[in-house]
Design an enzyme around this catalytic site. Structure first.
Site, short mmCIF file in Angstrom:
data_model
loop_
_atom_site.label_atom_id
_atom_site.label_comp_id
_atom_site.label_asym_id
_atom_site.label_seq_id
_atom_site.Cartn_x
_atom_site.Cartn_y
_atom_site.Cartn_z
NE ARG A 81 -10.60 -45.66 22.31
CZ ARG A 81 -10.23 -45.02 23.45
NH1 ARG A 81 -11.25 -44.33 24.05
NH2 ARG A 81 -9.08 -44.80 23.93
NE ARG A 108 -5.07 -48.37 17.58
CZ ARG A 108 -4.69 -47.68 18.37
NH1 ARG A 108 -3.49 -47.17 18.38
NH2 ARG A 108 -5.46 -47.22 19.49
NE ARG A 114 -7.24 -41.46 28.57
CZ ARG A 114 -6.46 -42.29 27.71
NH1 ARG A 114 -5.43 -42.31 27.63
NH2 ARG A 114 -7.41 -42.65 26.76
CE LYS A 174 -1.65 -48.44 23.13
NZ LYS A 174 -2.99 -48.67 23.69
NE ARG A 217 -7.66 -40.01 23.88
CZ ARG A 217 -7.10 -41.18 23.70
NH1 ARG A 217 -5.84 -41.00 24.36
NH2 ARG A 217 -7.44 -42.12 23.16
P1 AP5 Z 1 -2.64 -44.51 29.14
O1 AP5 Z 1 -1.52 -44.67 29.54
O2 AP5 Z 1 -3.25 -43.44 28.28
O3 AP5 Z 1 -3.28 -45.88 28.17
P2 AP5 Z 1 -3.00 -46.24 26.65
O4 AP5 Z 1 -2.78 -47.71 26.34
O5 AP5 Z 1 -2.10 -45.22 25.96
O6 AP5 Z 1 -4.43 -45.98 26.27
P3 AP5 Z 1 -5.04 -44.94 25.05
O7 AP5 Z 1 -6.33 -44.81 25.22
O8 AP5 Z 1 -4.21 -43.78 25.00
O9 AP5 Z 1 -5.08 -46.04 23.89
P4 AP5 Z 1 -5.72 -45.92 22.61
O10 AP5 Z 1 -4.79 -47.26 21.94
O11 AP5 Z 1 -7.02 -45.95 22.44
O12 AP5 Z 1 -5.27 -44.38 21.95
P5 AP5 Z 1 -4.51 -43.84 20.88
O13 AP5 Z 1 -4.28 -42.69 21.27
O14 AP5 Z 1 -3.52 -44.73 20.57
O15 AP5 Z 1 -3.60 -44.66 30.35
C1 AP5 Z 1 -5.15 -44.82 30.36
C2 AP5 Z 1 -5.42 -44.22 31.61
O16 AP5 Z 1 -5.01 -45.23 32.69
C3 AP5 Z 1 -4.75 -42.86 32.10
O17 AP5 Z 1 -5.80 -42.08 32.67
C4 AP5 Z 1 -3.71 -43.32 32.87
O18 AP5 Z 1 -3.47 -42.60 34.01
C5 AP5 Z 1 -4.24 -44.72 33.81
N1 AP5 Z 1 -3.30 -45.68 33.90
C6 AP5 Z 1 -2.18 -46.11 33.27
N2 AP5 Z 1 -1.44 -47.00 34.00
C7 AP5 Z 1 -2.02 -47.41 35.11
C8 AP5 Z 1 -1.97 -48.36 36.10
N3 AP5 Z 1 -1.03 -49.19 36.27
N4 AP5 Z 1 -2.94 -48.42 37.07
C9 AP5 Z 1 -4.02 -47.37 37.17
N5 AP5 Z 1 -4.27 -46.53 36.01
C10 AP5 Z 1 -3.26 -46.43 35.16
O19 AP5 Z 1 -5.63 -44.01 19.83
C11 AP5 Z 1 -6.81 -43.13 19.60
C12 AP5 Z 1 -7.54 -43.24 18.42
O20 AP5 Z 1 -6.67 -42.72 17.15
C13 AP5 Z 1 -8.05 -44.59 17.90
O21 AP5 Z 1 -9.13 -45.23 18.49
C14 AP5 Z 1 -7.81 -44.50 16.27
O22 AP5 Z 1 -9.14 -43.85 15.90
C15 AP5 Z 1 -6.97 -43.72 16.31
N6 AP5 Z 1 -5.32 -44.04 15.93
C16 AP5 Z 1 -4.37 -44.07 16.71
N7 AP5 Z 1 -3.23 -44.77 16.15
C17 AP5 Z 1 -3.91 -45.48 15.01
C18 AP5 Z 1 -3.38 -46.23 14.14
N8 AP5 Z 1 -1.96 -46.67 14.21
N9 AP5 Z 1 -3.95 -46.67 13.12
C19 AP5 Z 1 -5.30 -46.40 13.23
N10 AP5 Z 1 -5.96 -45.27 13.85
C20 AP5 Z 1 -5.03 -45.06 15.10
#
Ligand code: AP5
Length: 191
Positions: free
Chosen positions: A146, A89, A128, A14, A134
């Site tokens: 997660r 979410r 990552r 994402k 992180r």
């Molecule tokens: P990346 O692009 O970072 O993937 P992502 O889907 O954004 O993954 P995140 O880990 O950031 O998602 P998340 O939903 O857990 O985290 P968030 O910050 O929202 O890619 C991941 C890796 O893969 C990278 O290294 C990238 O280079 C690689 N990659 C990408 N595309 C690729 C491809 N095609 N091929 C190969 N490699 C690839 O949330 C974190 C925490 O915050 C949550 O656990 C929760 O505690 C809290 N939180 C956030 N939002 C909320 C909410 N709305 N409500 C409640 N808690 C929340």
């Protein structure tokens, strides 16, 4: 306004795809994960509260996240549209988002969901974790937690938008550029 939700489990790409989408379509990027990490970095009370949930792979409480999104809207009153990344979410967050957008006389245009296998997701996140700093990426147990939270609390959000015929699945494995082409193809049909 054009409002897009980029949906998918942790590690589905994402954040990676968001950078290209906001650049191409001029949308404002709203990543609740990034906003929460900024609060943690600034050691605000909200950040300190959020960290205890994030480190365990749990969701931050709805009211905290919804309040943060509401203030973000206030700071971006002239946006021509938003790209929501990692939000909503829970079904409660989806309903709150619908209500906030309703006040702005707009709504969600589409939800694009990145489809990636769990084994590929774990591989990406552990990889990552070696460089991202992180804390939720370095421990496989937290990563699995997660996914469990995603499955229980976030997958029902898909149903919410499927009921409105706004949900489209996209293959999230393969080259980053190819996935962006698929996303653009869907957005171009609607914009
Ligand atoms: P990346 O692009 O970072 O993937 P992502 O889907 O954004 O993954 P995140 O880990 O950031 O998602 P998340 O939903 O857990 O985290 P968030 O910050 O929202 O890619 C991941 C890796 O893969 C990278 O290294 C990238 O280079 C690689 N990659 C990408 N595309 C690729 C491809 N095609 N091929 C190969 N490699 C690839 O949330 C974190 C925490 O915050 C949550 O656990 C929760 O505690 C809290 N939180 C956030 N939002 C909320 C909410 N709305 N409500 C409640 N808690 C929340």
């Amino acid at each position: 306004m054009f409002n897009l939700i980029l949906f998918g489990p942790p590690g589905s790409g994402k954040g990676t795809q968001s950078d290209s989408i906001v650049e191409k379509y001029g949308l404002v990027h709203l990543s609740t994960g990034n906003l929460l990490r900024e609060e943690i970095a600034q050691k605000t009370p909200l950040g300190l509260e959020a960290k205890s949930f994030m480190d365990k792979g749990q969701l931050v409480p709805d009211e905290v996240v919804i309040g943060m999104v509401d203030s973000y809207f206030d700071k971006h009153k002239d946006a021509k549209g938003f790209l929501f990344d990692g939000f909503p979410r829970t079904v409660a967050q989806a309903v709150a988002l619908d209500n906030l957008l309703d006040l702005k006389k707009t709504s969600i245009n589409t939800v694009l969901a990145l489809d990636v296998s769990e084994e590929e997701l774990v591989k990406r996140l552990l990889n990552r974790g070696k460089t991202s700093g992180r804390s939720d990426d370095t421990n496989e147990e937290v990563i699995r937690k997660r996914f469990a939270v995603y499955s229980k609390e976030t997958t029902p959000v898909a149903k919410h938008y499927k009921a409105e015929n706004k949900f489209i699945s996209i293959k999230g494995e393969g080259a980053v550029e190819e996935i962006f082409e698929s996303i653009s193809g869907e957005v171009d049909k609607l914009i």
